[in-house]
Motif scaffolding. Sequence first.
Motif, PDB file in Angstrom:
ATOM      1  N   VAL A 133       0.838  -1.205   0.000  1.00  0.00           N
ATOM      2  CA  VAL A 133       0.000   0.000   0.000  1.00  0.00           C
ATOM      3  C   VAL A 133       0.869   1.249   0.000  1.00  0.00           C
ATOM      4  CG1 VAL A 133      -1.664   1.335   1.364  1.00  0.00           C
ATOM      5  CG2 VAL A 133      -2.000  -1.115   1.034  1.00  0.00           C
ATOM      6  N   PHE A 134       1.961   1.218   0.765  1.00  0.00           N
ATOM      7  CA  PHE A 134       2.857   2.374   0.779  1.00  0.00           C
ATOM      8  C   PHE A 134       3.510   2.576  -0.586  1.00  0.00           C
ATOM      9  CE2 PHE A 134       7.173   4.098   1.329  1.00  0.00           C
ATOM     10  CZ  PHE A 134       6.840   5.357   1.803  1.00  0.00           C
ATOM     11  N   THR A 135       3.987   1.489  -1.177  1.00  0.00           N
ATOM     12  CA  THR A 135       4.643   1.588  -2.485  1.00  0.00           C
ATOM     13  C   THR A 135       3.681   2.061  -3.567  1.00  0.00           C
ATOM     14  OG1 THR A 135       6.188  -0.191  -1.901  1.00  0.00           O
ATOM     15  CG2 THR A 135       5.907   0.292  -4.242  1.00  0.00           C
ATOM     16  N   THR A 136       2.441   1.596  -3.491  1.00  0.00           N
ATOM     17  CA  THR A 136       1.457   1.888  -4.533  1.00  0.00           C
ATOM     18  C   THR A 136       0.831   3.265  -4.380  1.00  0.00           C
ATOM     19  OG1 THR A 136       0.963  -0.487  -4.649  1.00  0.00           O
ATOM     20  CG2 THR A 136      -0.616   1.029  -5.678  1.00  0.00           C
ATOM     21  N   TRP A 137       0.479   3.643  -3.149  1.00  0.00           N
ATOM     22  CA  TRP A 137      -0.255   4.899  -2.936  1.00  0.00           C
ATOM     23  C   TRP A 137       0.459   5.886  -2.014  1.00  0.00           C
ATOM     24  CZ3 TRP A 137      -3.135   0.182  -2.719  1.00  0.00           C
ATOM     25  CH2 TRP A 137      -3.950  -0.031  -3.841  1.00  0.00           C
ATOM     26  N   GLY A 138       1.609   5.508  -1.492  1.00  0.00           N
ATOM     27  CA  GLY A 138       2.358   6.418  -0.635  1.00  0.00           C
ATOM     28  C   GLY A 138       1.762   6.635   0.735  1.00  0.00           C
ATOM     29  N   LEU A 139       0.982   5.677   1.213  1.00  0.00           N
ATOM     30  CA  LEU A 139       0.299   5.830   2.493  1.00  0.00           C
ATOM     31  C   LEU A 139       1.098   5.195   3.623  1.00  0.00           C
ATOM     32  CD1 LEU A 139      -3.369   4.999   1.410  1.00  0.00           C
ATOM     33  CD2 LEU A 139      -2.251   7.243   1.516  1.00  0.00           C
ATOM     34  N   LYS A 140       1.303   5.944   4.695  1.00  0.00           N
ATOM     35  CA  LYS A 140       1.980   5.419   5.876  1.00  0.00           C
ATOM     36  C   LYS A 140       0.967   4.795   6.828  1.00  0.00           C
ATOM     37  CE  LYS A 140       5.419   9.116   5.581  1.00  0.00           C
ATOM     38  NZ  LYS A 140       6.031  10.285   6.261  1.00  0.00           N
ATOM     39  N   PRO A 141       1.344   3.729   7.517  1.00  0.00           N
ATOM     40  CA  PRO A 141       0.415   3.079   8.441  1.00  0.00           C
ATOM     41  C   PRO A 141       0.054   3.980   9.618  1.00  0.00           C
ATOM     42  CG  PRO A 141       2.310   1.675   7.975  1.00  0.00           C
ATOM     43  CD  PRO A 141       2.635   3.031   7.449  1.00  0.00           C
ATOM     44  N   SER A 194       8.832  -0.667   6.729  1.00  0.00           N
ATOM     45  CA  SER A 194       9.910  -0.229   7.630  1.00  0.00           C
ATOM     46  C   SER A 194      10.058   1.283   7.687  1.00  0.00           C
ATOM     47  CB  SER A 194      11.236  -0.857   7.192  1.00  0.00           C
ATOM     48  OG  SER A 194      11.548  -0.479   5.850  1.00  0.00           O
ATOM     49  N   GLY A 195       9.084   2.015   7.190  1.00  0.00           N
ATOM     50  CA  GLY A 195       9.176   3.469   7.184  1.00  0.00           C
ATOM     51  C   GLY A 195       8.533   4.107   8.403  1.00  0.00           C
ATOM     52  N   ASP A 196       8.195   5.373   8.267  1.00  0.00           N
ATOM     53  CA  ASP A 196       7.573   6.115   9.356  1.00  0.00           C
ATOM     54  C   ASP A 196       6.163   5.609   9.615  1.00  0.00           C
ATOM     55  OD1 ASP A 196       9.828   7.702   9.564  1.00  0.00           O
ATOM     56  OD2 ASP A 196       9.044   9.250   8.211  1.00  0.00           O
ATOM     57  N   ILE A 197       5.747   5.713  10.875  1.00  0.00           N
ATOM     58  CA  ILE A 197       4.406   5.316  11.299  1.00  0.00           C
ATOM     59  C   ILE A 197       3.715   6.527  11.907  1.00  0.00           C
ATOM     60  CG2 ILE A 197       3.117   3.876  12.931  1.00  0.00           C
ATOM     61  CD1 ILE A 197       5.349   1.799  12.652  1.00  0.00           C
ATOM     62  N   ILE A 198       2.444   6.661  11.654  1.00  0.00           N
ATOM     63  CA  ILE A 198       1.639   7.720  12.262  1.00  0.00           C
ATOM     64  C   ILE A 198       0.856   7.097  13.408  1.00  0.00           C
ATOM     65  CG2 ILE A 198      -0.182   9.423  11.894  1.00  0.00           C
ATOM     66  CD1 ILE A 198       0.695   9.476   8.928  1.00  0.00           C
ATOM     67  N   PHE A 199       1.083   7.589  14.612  1.00  0.00           N
ATOM     68  CA  PHE A 199       0.453   6.992  15.790  1.00  0.00           C
ATOM     69  C   PHE A 199      -0.886   7.654  16.089  1.00  0.00           C
ATOM     70  CE2 PHE A 199       5.024   6.098  16.796  1.00  0.00           C
ATOM     71  CZ  PHE A 199       4.923   4.721  16.610  1.00  0.00           C
ATOM     72  N   LEU A 200      -1.852   6.818  16.434  1.00  0.00           N
ATOM     73  CA  LEU A 200      -3.189   7.277  16.788  1.00  0.00           C
ATOM     74  C   LEU A 200      -3.411   7.093  18.279  1.00  0.00           C
ATOM     75  CD1 LEU A 200      -5.218   5.631  13.875  1.00  0.00           C
ATOM     76  CD2 LEU A 200      -4.636   8.064  14.108  1.00  0.00           C
ATOM     77  N   ARG A 201      -4.244   7.963  18.837  1.00  0.00           N
ATOM     78  CA  ARG A 201      -4.660   7.850  20.225  1.00  0.00           C
ATOM     79  C   ARG A 201      -6.166   7.651  20.299  1.00  0.00           C
ATOM     80  NH1 ARG A 201      -2.218  13.427  22.297  1.00  0.00           N
ATOM     81  NH2 ARG A 201      -3.266  13.984  20.352  1.00  0.00           N
ATOM     82  N   GLU A 202      -6.623   7.149  21.434  1.00  0.00           N
ATOM     83  CA  GLU A 202      -8.067   6.943  21.578  1.00  0.00           C
ATOM     84  C   GLU A 202      -8.810   8.263  21.390  1.00  0.00           C
ATOM     85  OE1 GLU A 202     -11.074   4.269  24.046  1.00  0.00           O
ATOM     86  OE2 GLU A 202      -9.651   5.329  25.327  1.00  0.00           O
ATOM     87  N   TYR A 203      -9.922   8.159  20.675  1.00  0.00           N
ATOM     88  CA  TYR A 203     -10.840   9.264  20.368  1.00  0.00           C
ATOM     89  C   TYR A 203     -10.288  10.219  19.318  1.00  0.00           C
ATOM     90  CZ  TYR A 203     -13.029   7.400  24.560  1.00  0.00           C
ATOM     91  OH  TYR A 203     -13.583   6.555  25.494  1.00  0.00           O
TER      92      TYR A 203
END
Length: 220
Positions: A79-87, A115-124
Amino acid sequence: MRKTAPPMLTIKKFPFNPLQENTYVVYNEQSDCLIVDPGCYFENERNELKQFIEKNGLRAKYLLNTHGHFDHVFGDQFVFTTWGLKPHLHETEKPVFDMALMAAQRWDMSFEPYSGDIIFLREYDTIRLGTDQLTVLFTPGHSPGHISFYCKEQNFVLSGDVLFRDSIGRTDLPGGDFNQLSESIRTRLYVLPDETIVYSGHGPETRIGYEKQHNPFVLG
């Protein structure tokens, strides 16, 4: 005067990989979409996901992971390679995410991990897709940092491996905890309206009201 129907999100499910994990594409009427738990393992599965998005003229905006088990992240790098989206995932889930390849190899499976950058989510936290939105619910127990995604306006929740029809996520994997999972289900999912549709990480859809009455592991 005829009332205009409210905008609607559409959910497409793909049962992927040998573990039959449910990958979801959620898209709106403006053709924006998000990809949840891309479990595409085989090349034909990756092609199926890509072709669906392309044939429907969708613009992929987000990659969301409910948790980091290998069957839910097989396709993150694709998904990252195809659309450039980080998890996007919860920070406490990163150790599980980082161990996904090693865990898969114990099942005689291998894949290219992200193995790239990750975007962290928090509750709510809120994930916005045009005028629609999903709310992050913290639902650990199957894994330490598991999260679910709830859409109040359309009464559905993407529950990952927390709650299934007549079942729950396993808790015998590293970081699993039955008491914690039960608490997550009771305090985060069973408080949702009974008509809320549950899109699980494996198997068919169910509803909150049904599970509260019939789930043999956690009754409401």
